[in-house]
Scaffold this motif. Sequence first.
Motif, short mmCIF file in Angstrom:
data_model
loop_
_atom_site.label_atom_id
_atom_site.label_comp_id
_atom_site.label_asym_id
_atom_site.label_seq_id
_atom_site.Cartn_x
_atom_site.Cartn_y
_atom_site.Cartn_z
N VAL A 1 -3.55 -11.40 4.66
CA VAL A 1 -3.09 -10.01 4.54
C VAL A 1 -4.00 -8.99 5.23
O VAL A 1 -3.86 -7.79 4.99
CB VAL A 1 -2.87 -9.60 3.05
N GLY A 2 -4.91 -9.45 6.10
CA GLY A 2 -5.73 -8.52 6.88
C GLY A 2 -6.46 -7.51 6.01
O GLY A 2 -7.11 -7.86 5.03
N GLY A 3 -6.29 -6.24 6.36
CA GLY A 3 -7.02 -5.18 5.66
C GLY A 3 -6.31 -4.67 4.40
O GLY A 3 -6.66 -3.61 3.88
N SER A 4 -5.34 -5.43 3.88
CA SER A 4 -4.55 -4.92 2.75
C SER A 4 -5.37 -4.67 1.48
O SER A 4 -5.06 -3.75 0.72
CB SER A 4 -3.44 -5.92 2.38
N PHE A 5 -6.40 -5.47 1.24
CA PHE A 5 -7.19 -5.25 0.01
C PHE A 5 -7.88 -3.88 0.04
O PHE A 5 -8.05 -3.25 -0.99
CB PHE A 5 -8.25 -6.35 -0.18
N ASP A 6 -8.28 -3.47 1.26
CA ASP A 6 -8.93 -2.15 1.39
C ASP A 6 -7.97 -1.06 0.91
O ASP A 6 -8.36 -0.12 0.24
CB ASP A 6 -9.34 -1.90 2.85
N VAL A 7 -6.70 -1.21 1.27
CA VAL A 7 -5.70 -0.20 0.91
C VAL A 7 -5.27 -0.36 -0.55
O VAL A 7 -5.26 0.61 -1.32
CB VAL A 7 -4.46 -0.30 1.84
N LEU A 8 -4.96 -1.59 -0.96
CA LEU A 8 -4.48 -1.81 -2.33
C LEU A 8 -5.53 -1.42 -3.38
O LEU A 8 -5.19 -0.97 -4.47
CB LEU A 8 -4.10 -3.29 -2.53
N SER A 9 -6.80 -1.57 -3.02
CA SER A 9 -7.86 -1.23 -3.97
C SER A 9 -8.08 0.28 -4.06
O SER A 9 -8.79 0.77 -4.91
CB SER A 9 -9.17 -1.89 -3.53
N GLY A 10 -7.51 1.00 -3.08
CA GLY A 10 -7.71 2.45 -3.04
C GLY A 10 -8.93 2.82 -2.20
O GLY A 10 -9.29 3.99 -2.08
N SER A 11 -9.58 1.83 -1.59
CA SER A 11 -10.77 2.13 -0.77
C SER A 11 -10.40 2.81 0.54
O SER A 11 -11.18 3.56 1.11
CB SER A 11 -11.55 0.86 -0.45
N LYS A 12 -9.21 2.47 1.05
CA LYS A 12 -8.72 3.12 2.28
C LYS A 12 -7.30 3.58 2.01
O LYS A 12 -6.59 2.97 1.20
CB LYS A 12 -8.66 2.08 3.41
N LYS A 13 -6.87 4.62 2.72
CA LYS A 13 -5.50 5.10 2.55
C LYS A 13 -4.58 4.47 3.60
O LYS A 13 -4.97 4.35 4.76
CB LYS A 13 -5.46 6.61 2.73
N ARG A 14 -3.39 4.09 3.16
CA ARG A 14 -2.40 3.67 4.16
C ARG A 14 -1.85 4.94 4.81
O ARG A 14 -1.94 6.03 4.22
CB ARG A 14 -1.26 2.88 3.48
#
Length: 234
Positions: free
Chosen positions: A181-194
């Motif tokens: 899932v590539g960078g999805s954990f960064d987004v799902l965790s709230g660390s990065k915004k989609r």
Amino acid sequence: MQKYLKKIYKDSKDKYFNELAKDLNSKKKRFIITVNPETLMISENDNELKAILDSNFSYVADGIAVVKACKKLNLDVKERITGIDIAEYLLNVANENSYSLYLFGAKEEVINLLVDKIKNEYQNIKILGYSNGYVDDYDKVMKKIVKLNPDICMVALGIPLQEKLIYKYFKEVKKGIYIGVGGSFDVLSGSKKRAPKIFIKLNLEWLYRIVKEPKRIKRFWNNNIKFMLKIKKK
Ligand code: UDP
């Protein structure tokens, strides 16, 4: 490249998600490869990734450039089905059915945030384990995952490492949906915004990612631009 584009799932995202739900319900196994220009460009010089694309796994169009390339070849691929959309869907379906999950990848603080979020917001999911993506021994983690036999395994290490690792162990997998899932954990965790919805709707998510992280430009050039030029010549 054409032969890989031909294998991409054509129908709608909803239909695809229904297929995933059925697999989970019947304890089948599936390896999802989210195809984007990067996957295809890397595969030109990477025999292992080529072998993954030459196999018979479940391929979806992650990037808009891939959807457009398919259309140009008269392949009726309806829409993007992104890794992050699949990850979100899998969390929901896992919560509804109390499925088990293993998460592998991203920085330690990111994975911890994501696990906390899942524990709070998806309380029925059985988290069998998790590991950050900066370990010394990736194989050790994969062997552990296969032994734990989760219903869902998400690997967020970036292309092509995530696909290669799943590929290496998938023969031993008894059941479950495995996906890089590539960078999805960064987004799902709230660390990065989609990207905001309007960017997604206008197929400009790639632009948002470049503006937010200008260091992506080189990657974008090497993969997306070169891919589009290649397709244009066809
Ligand atoms: N990553 C990791 N271990 C590594 C290299 C990368 O866990 O050795 C993670 C990184 O922290 C990020 C993800 O892999 O969460 C890759 O994200 P990127 O945005 O590059 O992927 P994309 O979505 O663009 O494919």
